[in-house]
Write a protein that holds these residues in place. Structure first.
Motif, mmCIF file in Angstrom:
data_model
loop_
_atom_site.group_PDB
_atom_site.id
_atom_site.type_symbol
_atom_site.label_atom_id
_atom_site.label_comp_id
_atom_site.label_asym_id
_atom_site.label_seq_id
_atom_site.Cartn_x
_atom_site.Cartn_y
_atom_site.Cartn_z
ATOM 1 N N SER A 170 1.060 -1.518 0.402
ATOM 2 C CA SER A 170 0.132 -0.213 -0.321
ATOM 3 C C SER A 170 0.668 0.977 0.085
ATOM 4 O O SER A 170 2.261 1.456 0.579
ATOM 5 C CB SER A 170 -0.201 0.228 1.491
ATOM 6 O OG SER A 170 -1.608 0.890 1.099
ATOM 7 N N GLN A 171 0.476 2.458 -0.678
ATOM 8 C CA GLN A 171 0.780 3.876 -0.793
ATOM 9 C C GLN A 171 0.433 4.272 0.228
ATOM 10 O O GLN A 171 1.377 5.345 0.366
ATOM 11 C CB GLN A 171 0.506 4.349 -2.278
ATOM 12 C CG GLN A 171 1.298 3.635 -3.109
ATOM 13 C CD GLN A 171 1.179 4.086 -4.794
ATOM 14 O OE1 GLN A 171 0.612 5.282 -4.841
ATOM 15 N NE2 GLN A 171 1.903 3.598 -5.307
ATOM 16 N N ASP A 172 -0.651 4.215 1.233
ATOM 17 C CA ASP A 172 -1.128 4.413 2.511
ATOM 18 C C ASP A 172 -0.841 4.051 2.995
ATOM 19 O O ASP A 172 -0.574 3.325 3.626
ATOM 20 C CB ASP A 172 -2.785 5.224 1.923
ATOM 21 C CG ASP A 172 -2.727 6.175 0.615
ATOM 22 O OD1 ASP A 172 -1.865 7.265 0.659
ATOM 23 O OD2 ASP A 172 -3.755 5.618 -0.334
ATOM 24 N N GLN A 173 -1.415 5.321 4.420
ATOM 25 C CA GLN A 173 -0.966 3.784 5.834
ATOM 26 C C GLN A 173 -2.273 3.901 6.233
ATOM 27 O O GLN A 173 -2.414 2.194 7.347
ATOM 28 C CB GLN A 173 -0.783 5.158 6.953
ATOM 29 C CG GLN A 173 0.756 5.778 7.153
ATOM 30 C CD GLN A 173 1.449 5.445 6.648
ATOM 31 O OE1 GLN A 173 2.134 4.361 7.682
ATOM 32 N NE2 GLN A 173 2.853 5.178 6.288
ATOM 33 N N GLY A 174 -3.088 3.923 5.677
ATOM 34 C CA GLY A 174 -4.669 2.782 5.350
ATOM 35 C C GLY A 174 -5.632 3.145 4.188
ATOM 36 O O GLY A 174 -5.299 3.379 3.554
ATOM 37 N N ILE A 175 -6.984 2.702 4.953
ATOM 38 C CA ILE A 175 -7.956 3.436 3.857
ATOM 39 C C ILE A 175 -8.260 4.769 3.811
ATOM 40 O O ILE A 175 -8.558 5.772 4.844
ATOM 41 C CB ILE A 175 -9.392 1.899 4.485
ATOM 42 C CG1 ILE A 175 -8.791 0.571 4.148
ATOM 43 C CG2 ILE A 175 -10.698 2.692 3.450
ATOM 44 C CD1 ILE A 175 -9.923 0.376 5.333
ATOM 45 N N SER A 176 -8.054 5.467 2.793
ATOM 46 C CA SER A 176 -8.343 6.691 2.396
ATOM 47 C C SER A 176 -9.828 7.038 2.342
ATOM 48 O O SER A 176 -10.535 6.330 2.571
ATOM 49 C CB SER A 176 -8.378 7.162 1.067
ATOM 50 O OG SER A 176 -6.999 6.423 1.231
ATOM 51 N N ILE A 177 -9.632 8.508 3.763
ATOM 52 C CA ILE A 177 -10.971 8.684 3.577
ATOM 53 C C ILE A 177 -11.504 10.397 3.438
ATOM 54 O O ILE A 177 -12.326 10.409 2.921
ATOM 55 C CB ILE A 177 -10.792 8.764 5.863
ATOM 56 C CG1 ILE A 177 -10.754 7.823 6.483
ATOM 57 C CG2 ILE A 177 -12.419 9.865 6.145
ATOM 58 C CD1 ILE A 177 -11.028 7.897 7.838
ATOM 59 N N VAL A 178 -10.239 11.051 3.296
ATOM 60 C CA VAL A 178 -10.248 12.360 2.576
ATOM 61 C C VAL A 178 -8.773 13.419 2.519
ATOM 62 O O VAL A 178 -8.233 12.489 3.319
ATOM 63 C CB VAL A 178 -11.619 13.338 3.741
ATOM 64 C CG1 VAL A 178 -11.129 13.863 4.943
ATOM 65 C CG2 VAL A 178 -11.712 14.405 2.810
ATOM 66 N N LYS A 179 -9.063 14.003 2.206
ATOM 67 C CA LYS A 179 -7.376 14.885 2.073
ATOM 68 C C LYS A 179 -8.126 16.109 2.071
ATOM 69 O O LYS A 179 -9.180 16.804 2.279
ATOM 70 C CB LYS A 179 -7.372 14.665 0.429
ATOM 71 C CG LYS A 179 -6.649 13.851 -0.378
ATOM 72 C CD LYS A 179 -6.328 13.938 -1.772
ATOM 73 C CE LYS A 179 -5.785 12.590 -2.731
ATOM 74 N NZ LYS A 179 -5.107 12.146 -3.809
ATOM 75 N N LEU A 180 -7.193 16.690 3.173
ATOM 76 C CA LEU A 180 -7.141 18.225 3.777
ATOM 77 C C LEU A 180 -5.924 18.794 2.938
ATOM 78 O O LEU A 180 -4.514 18.338 2.546
ATOM 79 C CB LEU A 180 -6.498 18.176 4.997
ATOM 80 C CG LEU A 180 -7.571 17.055 5.463
ATOM 81 C CD1 LEU A 180 -7.548 17.469 6.975
ATOM 82 C CD2 LEU A 180 -9.359 17.747 5.471
ATOM 83 N N THR A 181 -6.193 20.582 2.654
ATOM 84 C CA THR A 181 -4.862 21.380 1.950
ATOM 85 C C THR A 181 -5.292 22.229 2.904
ATOM 86 O O THR A 181 -6.062 22.446 3.914
ATOM 87 C CB THR A 181 -5.657 21.666 0.787
ATOM 88 O OG1 THR A 181 -4.595 22.081 0.372
ATOM 89 C CG2 THR A 181 -7.397 22.250 0.048
ATOM 90 N N SER A 182 -4.393 23.341 2.885
ATOM 91 C CA SER A 182 -4.270 24.397 3.593
ATOM 92 C C SER A 182 -5.211 24.738 3.805
ATOM 93 O O SER A 182 -6.954 24.920 2.802
ATOM 94 C CB SER A 182 -3.611 25.193 2.898
ATOM 95 O OG SER A 182 -2.792 26.595 3.670
ATOM 96 N N GLY A 183 -6.193 25.153 4.913
ATOM 97 C CA GLY A 183 -6.717 26.100 5.511
ATOM 98 C C GLY A 183 -8.030 24.881 5.790
ATOM 99 O O GLY A 183 -9.342 25.301 6.775
ATOM 100 N N GLN A 184 -7.763 23.515 5.691
ATOM 101 C CA GLN A 184 -8.994 22.682 6.088
ATOM 102 C C GLN A 184 -8.716 21.676 7.708
ATOM 103 O O GLN A 184 -7.357 21.747 8.160
ATOM 104 C CB GLN A 184 -9.083 21.582 4.991
ATOM 105 C CG GLN A 184 -9.793 21.961 3.386
ATOM 106 C CD GLN A 184 -10.515 21.374 2.193
ATOM 107 O OE1 GLN A 184 -9.222 20.331 2.480
ATOM 108 N NE2 GLN A 184 -10.709 22.113 1.286
ATOM 109 N N ALA A 185 -9.490 20.855 7.599
ATOM 110 C CA ALA A 185 -9.306 20.582 9.154
ATOM 111 C C ALA A 185 -10.637 19.536 9.405
ATOM 112 O O ALA A 185 -11.298 19.839 8.675
ATOM 113 C CB ALA A 185 -9.278 21.161 10.579
ATOM 114 N N ILE A 186 -10.801 18.208 10.164
ATOM 115 C CA ILE A 186 -11.382 17.671 10.284
ATOM 116 C C ILE A 186 -11.472 16.978 11.983
ATOM 117 O O ILE A 186 -10.382 16.861 12.332
ATOM 118 C CB ILE A 186 -12.067 16.210 9.180
ATOM 119 C CG1 ILE A 186 -12.950 15.713 9.751
ATOM 120 C CG2 ILE A 186 -10.452 15.393 9.529
ATOM 121 C CD1 ILE A 186 -13.387 14.664 8.632
#
Length: 323
Positions: free
Chosen positions: A159-175
């Motif tokens: 895998s290229q990720d650490q787990g199952i992808s949920i969402v991508k964040l960019t500058s100014g974004q948070a969850i």
């Protein structure tokens, strides 16, 4: 008791994510019942409630909640395998210890990722590189349940990720959110299904009519052997005799090629077939592939427990009716 059967099982192959076994001395009703129990009756843990505190990502709350619900949750047993969650938890609608949820019926996860805090916003780069929020960012508040980001070590390494992808964040974004996992079965919702694949096939039975085969020429025998795409037949060069190939049961399918070539080779239309392939009525090969929430062997064991429980309940009901 008439037609009493004693089903038996033999493991063909086993791995961290899949299991293949042979079920024999039974019939198709038992095989299909076991398959349906594995798909619809085995209880697992899955995220059932999501409370958002902050979501400035590009995806709506409902979309993220649905993605979280489909992420497998694994109940840890003594062997660190995905075990039967019914041994640790009770269904939330049966819990008498709480009105909402508690440690006996639910597990809480938290997710808190801020792009500007995690990635570090730079003045000369307003956009920056997007951060992929994965299932590895979900933090469990219980040591009994963890997120199953990968079904096995091979998938983890590739895998290229650490787990199952949920969402991508960019500058100014948070969850930031809180998720509650509860026990259920896939008869209620597919997110509780422990298997990606649960199927069986009939073991083929191949019969060679050596008396009829002896009437064929060597070229016809070669043509008969070569016409079958499954390569279930071999021709002995020394004796000129057609035999079954090694491991033919794993490859044989009920192809029409043999039927057509034999019809052309028969001396009379009413002659018996040279090779006959039929379905076994009491032997089945099962293939079970886990989603990661449970070990494949545990899925089969849990399905058998559910089946036994259903039969016990049916016996009690019939006994009360007779009384």
């Amino acid at each position: 008791m008439p037609n009493q059967r004693f089903p038996k099982c033999k493991i063909v192959s086993s791995s961290q994510s899949s299991l293949s076994f042979e079920l024999y001395d039974t019939d198709v009703s038992m095989a299909n019942t076991l398959r349906r129990c594995m798909i619809a009756e085995v209880p697992t843990m899955a995220i059932d409630l999501v409370e958002f505190e902050n979501n400035t990502s590009c995806l709506q709350d409902e979309y993220i909640a649905h993605r979280l619900g489909m992420i497998p949750c694994k109940v840890i047993n003594a062997d660190f395998k995905g075990g039967d969650c019914a041994e640790e938890f009770v269904p939330h609608f049966e819990c008498t210890a709480c009105e909402d949820f508690c440690d006996k019926c639910a597990v809480e996860f938290t997710l808190d990722v801020d792009y500007d805090v995690e990635n570090g916003k730079r003045a000369d780069d307003e956009k920056g590189t997007p951060v992929v929020v994965t299932s590895a960012d979900l933090q469990s508040k219980s040591d009994k349940v963890m997120i199953a980001s990968f079904v096995d070590n091979e998938e983890r390494e590739s895998s290229q990720d650490q787990g199952i992808s949920i969402v991508k964040l960019t500058s100014g974004q948070a969850i930031k959110l809180k998720a509650t996992a509860r026990m259920g079965i896939s008869k209620e919702h597919a997110k509780w299904c422990p298997v990606g694949v649960a199927t069986y096939r009939f073991i083929p039975e191949v019969f060679l009519n050596q008396e009829q085969l002896a009437k064929l020429s060597l070229d016809q025998k070669k043509q008969l052997v070569d016409c079958c795409p499954d390569r279930i037949l071999t021709l002995d060069d020394a004796t000129g005799k057609i035999e079954l190939a090694e491991g033919y049961e794993d490859r044989a399918t009920f192809t029409e090629d043999l039927k057509y070539i034999q019809s052309a080779m028969k001396f009379h239309p009413e002659d018996e077939d040279f090779v006959r392939v039929t379905q076994s009525t009491n032997r089945f090969i099962f293939t079970v592939e886990s989603t990661g929430s449970m070990h494949p062997e545990e899925i089969v064991k849990s399905a058998l427990k559910r089946l036994q429980l259903k039969l016990s309940n049916l016996t009690e009901v019939i006994t009360r009716l007779d009384a």
